[in-house]
Scaffold this active site. Structure first.
Site, mmCIF file in Angstrom:
data_model
loop_
_atom_site.group_PDB
_atom_site.id
_atom_site.type_symbol
_atom_site.label_atom_id
_atom_site.label_comp_id
_atom_site.label_asym_id
_atom_site.label_seq_id
_atom_site.Cartn_x
_atom_site.Cartn_y
_atom_site.Cartn_z
ATOM 1 N N MET A 28 40.854 1.974 26.202
ATOM 2 C CA MET A 28 39.963 0.863 25.857
ATOM 3 C C MET A 28 38.509 1.317 26.010
ATOM 4 O O MET A 28 37.610 0.506 26.214
ATOM 5 C CB MET A 28 40.265 -0.342 26.752
ATOM 6 C CG MET A 28 41.694 -0.854 26.551
ATOM 7 S SD MET A 28 41.914 -2.610 26.842
ATOM 8 C CE MET A 28 41.500 -2.718 28.555
ATOM 9 N N HIS A 35 40.677 9.681 32.012
ATOM 10 C CA HIS A 35 40.968 9.812 30.582
ATOM 11 C C HIS A 35 40.838 11.270 30.139
ATOM 12 O O HIS A 35 41.634 11.746 29.327
ATOM 13 C CB HIS A 35 39.989 8.957 29.767
ATOM 14 C CG HIS A 35 40.081 7.493 30.034
ATOM 15 N ND1 HIS A 35 39.138 6.817 30.756
ATOM 16 C CD2 HIS A 35 41.015 6.578 29.680
ATOM 17 C CE1 HIS A 35 39.465 5.549 30.826
ATOM 18 N NE2 HIS A 35 40.609 5.366 30.194
#
Ligand code: PAF
Length: 281
Positions: A28, A35
């Site tokens: 998101m 990440h």
């Protein structure tokens, strides 16, 4: 060079031209080192790495602030470039949900109602619906998700298995700060004092994971959480079944620190079977 596409047509063209195996990392945005680790794992295992960036309205409850969710596209793009991502798919809500709120969604089953699902009704239906759609749109061989959201990871694996979606789901261990705090986009909301309080979560999990018997695991973890506003502390099977047997289990915690809700979990090795209803403080 990372290409960016925003429509289904652009994605379909870029996907058709992708050589060899394809891995997807769904996000998101508000990308952090957690990440980056997912992107690096994806890079190791596939010829073509595709990241998706989409703040999915369907997984936010009415009292959760969708508008407040951090949007940092330029920094996200820079990280994707640095991690050698081939393609970013960054659709708008209108591209993902062209007919508005979908009438048919993916029902997560009983596991969607407990732990995070008990506090966030409808959340996992929103997650599974968007993950299902993104898997169908991107058609990857592999998809990488963090263990930080362990219930999400478990439900995605179950969906892929039960609906025969034909993609390998790979879980990647949580990335932590040197002091143990699990990386999360929400950490940016913590004041210095709140950050110090938040360390109790990882401390509790480590204390629990050092024990081998369910009652001792929970007691050791609970002792570290004194004074923390805990939503739940639960010991479950590795597949989140309610009664962990001997072997690998999972210790999970959720707590509110100031106005920020944090979750974390760790694997635990149990010597004996026992019942373990989730506990709250
Ligand atoms: O973990 C997340 O960031 C989201 O829940 C996901 C998997 C990208 C779906 O919106």
């Amino acid at each position: 060079m990372t290409a960016v596409v925003r429509t289904r047509e652009e994605l379909a063209r870029a996907r058709a031209a992708a050589p060899g195996s394809v891995a997807v990392v769904m996000t998101m945005g508000a990308l952090h080192e957690g990440h980056a680790t997912l992107l690096r794992e994806a890079r190791k295992h596939a010829d073509f790495v595709l990241a998706t960036i989409f703040v999915n309205p369907l997984q936010f409850g009415p009292n959760e602030d969708l508008a407040r969710y951090p949007r940092t596209f330029d920094a996200d793009l820079a990280m994707c470039e640095a991690e050698d991502v081939d393609l970013i798919f960054a659709p708008t809500p209108e591209v993902m949900y062209p007919h508005g709120q979908p009438q048919v969604t993916v029902h997560p089953g009983p596991l969607g109602e407990v732990l995070e699902g008990a506090v966030r009704p409808g959340h996992f239906a929103g997650v599974l619906t968007v993950v299902g759609k993104l898997l169908l749109l991107t058609r990857p061989d592999l998809a990488f998700f963090g263990e930080k959201d362990y219930q999400q990871l478990t439900l995605i694996k179950a969906m892929v298995h039960d609906l025969e979606l034909g993609v390998e789901i790979v879980g990647v261990p949580t990335v932590r700060e040197p002091d143990g705090l699990a990386l999360s986009s929400r950490n940016r909301y913590l004041s210095e004092a709140e950050r110090a309080t938040a360390l109790a979560l990882s401390r509790a999990l480590r204390a629990g994971a050092a024990r081998r018997e369910p009652a001792a695991v929970l007691a050791a973890a609970r002792a570290e959480l004194a004074g923390v506003d805990v939503d739940y502390l639960a010991l479950r099977g590795a597949d989140l079944s309610a009664d962990p047997g001997p072997g690998e289990a999972r210790l999970l915690v959720a707590a509110r620190v100031g106005t920020t809700r944090l979750i974390d979990n760790l694997p635990v090795h149990l010597d004996e079977a026992a019942t373990t209803e989730g506990e709250s403080a």
